[in-house]
Design a protein around this motif. Structure first.
Motif, short mmCIF file in Angstrom:
data_model
loop_
_atom_site.label_atom_id
_atom_site.label_comp_id
_atom_site.label_asym_id
_atom_site.label_seq_id
_atom_site.Cartn_x
_atom_site.Cartn_y
_atom_site.Cartn_z
N LYS A 19 2.13 8.68 0.66
CA LYS A 19 0.80 8.45 0.10
C LYS A 19 0.53 6.95 -0.06
CE LYS A 19 0.86 12.74 -2.61
NZ LYS A 19 0.81 13.31 -3.99
N ARG A 20 -0.75 6.59 0.12
CA ARG A 20 -1.14 5.19 0.02
C ARG A 20 -2.23 5.03 -1.04
NH1 ARG A 20 -1.90 3.45 6.33
NH2 ARG A 20 -2.21 1.39 5.35
N PRO A 21 -2.07 4.10 -1.97
CA PRO A 21 -3.10 3.88 -2.99
C PRO A 21 -4.48 3.60 -2.40
CG PRO A 21 -1.10 2.74 -3.59
CD PRO A 21 -0.89 3.27 -2.21
N ALA B 59 -1.83 8.55 5.59
CA ALA B 59 -0.46 8.34 5.09
C ALA B 59 0.44 7.69 6.14
CB ALA B 59 0.14 9.67 4.64
N LEU C 170 8.97 3.75 -2.91
CA LEU C 170 7.60 4.19 -2.71
C LEU C 170 6.83 4.08 -4.02
CD1 LEU C 170 8.18 7.37 -0.49
CD2 LEU C 170 7.96 4.97 0.21
N GLU C 171 5.53 3.87 -3.91
CA GLU C 171 4.67 3.71 -5.09
C GLU C 171 4.61 4.99 -5.91
OE1 GLU C 171 1.94 1.21 -7.28
OE2 GLU C 171 3.05 0.72 -5.45
N ASP C 172 4.43 6.11 -5.23
CA ASP C 172 4.33 7.39 -5.92
C ASP C 172 5.70 7.80 -6.47
OD1 ASP C 172 4.55 10.58 -5.68
OD2 ASP C 172 2.45 10.03 -6.09
N ASP D 67 0.83 -1.20 0.00
CA ASP D 67 0.00 0.00 0.00
C ASP D 67 0.87 1.25 0.00
OD1 ASP D 67 -2.30 1.53 0.02
OD2 ASP D 67 -2.67 1.30 2.17
N GLY D 68 1.79 1.33 -0.95
CA GLY D 68 2.59 2.54 -1.09
C GLY D 68 4.06 2.37 -0.79
#
Length: 325
Positions: free
Chosen positions: A261-263, A268, A227-229, A216-217
């Motif tokens: 940030k978390r999808p 957060a 990180l995902e972002d 989740d991120g």
């Protein structure tokens, strides 16, 4: 030195990093003395936990050898010092005492069918002269006594044995420290990931495992955490690079924070990246610590304590607290 010597030396250095192979060393030493029964053991000074291997020794007798040896303490100390630089026999320091009169022979050697000859061996000592262990050999009933010429032939091997044992103990100690550290880190309510200079993960606690499994991120795919972002990941990687550089300089001047940030659009994660300023050896070469708090599934209970470890200002410590709420 002949092929047997080279084989024995290679076995020692292999055992230094693979402890299970010390049994090979014990058998090779025994083979140099016509398959003499042998005990090879060593431990940290003052420790009761001994790495012990043997050849031709009754399994139920192996672990009791040291106790029987010390029962004859009036000569054991002299013998230990006598053979710290060579291979020798206990009889060399016994001033005519018969082996048959020793408790070692009566209670340990004779019941196993060993001959009434003084055992031979070598004592391993550290740089301070403290005994680390060594090996001791016996003759079986019907065999002839040891040949002193065989002791001399073993002399070139002894420095290699000592170096291998010291290395093995050092690696064992580092692993014990690392295991204890990992257990302590698992008690933290927040996720913690330690990285080496190449950004490889050296240690991660259960909190970090839980956050990574959420997918989740925050990820840890091959080359360390990310990180995902994309934009946040670029900043995250910069903070890690700054922390690595700061650890080299020995000053905590580059502690960074991110609200990740978390999808899932849940609250957060609070992330803090900090350099480790002490010796990295006990932590497997770790130079960077990454704390990740999950406001949903767990929170950093005492950020002031963690912040003090990394020389944060009062404002930075307060920011950690706010991020983790």
């Amino acid at each position: 030195m002949d092929q047997r010597d080279h084989q024995l030396i290679e076995a020692c250095y292999a055992a230094a990093v693979e402890p299970d192979r010390w049994q090979d060393v014990a058998e090779l030493i025994s083979a140099r003395f016509a398959d003499a029964p042998l005990v090879l053991g060593f431990a940290f000074p003052g420790s009761s936990e001994m790495n012990q291997n043997s050849f031709g020794i009754a399994p139920e007798k192996r672990d009791s050898y040291t106790a029987h040896l010390l029962a004859d303490g009036h000569w054991a100390t002299r013998f230990t010092a006598h053979i710290a630089e060579s291979v020798g026999q206990i009889g060399e320091v016994m001033a005519g005492q018969a082996v048959e009169d020793s408790l070692l022979y009566k209670n340990w050697m004779k019941p196993q069918g060993f001959a009434a000859f003084w055992p031979a061996g070598h004592t391993l000592v550290d740089d301070r002269g403290r005994a680390l262990g060594g090996f001791v050999m016996f003759r079986r009933e019907g065999d002839s006594d040891f040949d002193p010429a065989d002791f001399t032939a073993m002399q070139p091997f002894l420095p290699h044995l000592r170096r291998a044992v010291v290395t093995s103990l050092a690696l064992q100690g580092a692993q014990q420290v690392r295991s204890a550290l990992a257990e302590a880190l698992d008690l933290l309510p927040t996720g913690l990931i330690l990285l080496d200079e190449r950004r490889n993960i050296v240690i991660k606690n259960r909190g970090a495992d839980r956050i990574l499994k959420l997918n989740d991120g925050v990820r840890a795919d091959g080359g360390g955490p990310s990180l995902e972002d994309a934009r946040q990941n670029a900043e995250f990687q910069r903070l890690i690079a700054d922390a690595i550089e700061s650890s080299r300089g020995g000053q905590a001047v580059s502690t960074g924070f991110l609200a990740v940030k978390r999808p899932s659009e849940k609250q957060a994660f609070a992330a803090m990246v900090a350099p480790l300023l002490g010796s990295s050896q006990a932590m497997g070469g770790a130079v960077v610590a990454i704390f990740i708090a999950d406001p949903v599934g767990g929170r950093l209970q005492d950020p002031e304590v963690l912040a003090s470890l990394y020389a944060l200002t009062h404002s930075e410590a307060e920011l950690v607290r706010l991020l983790s709420d």
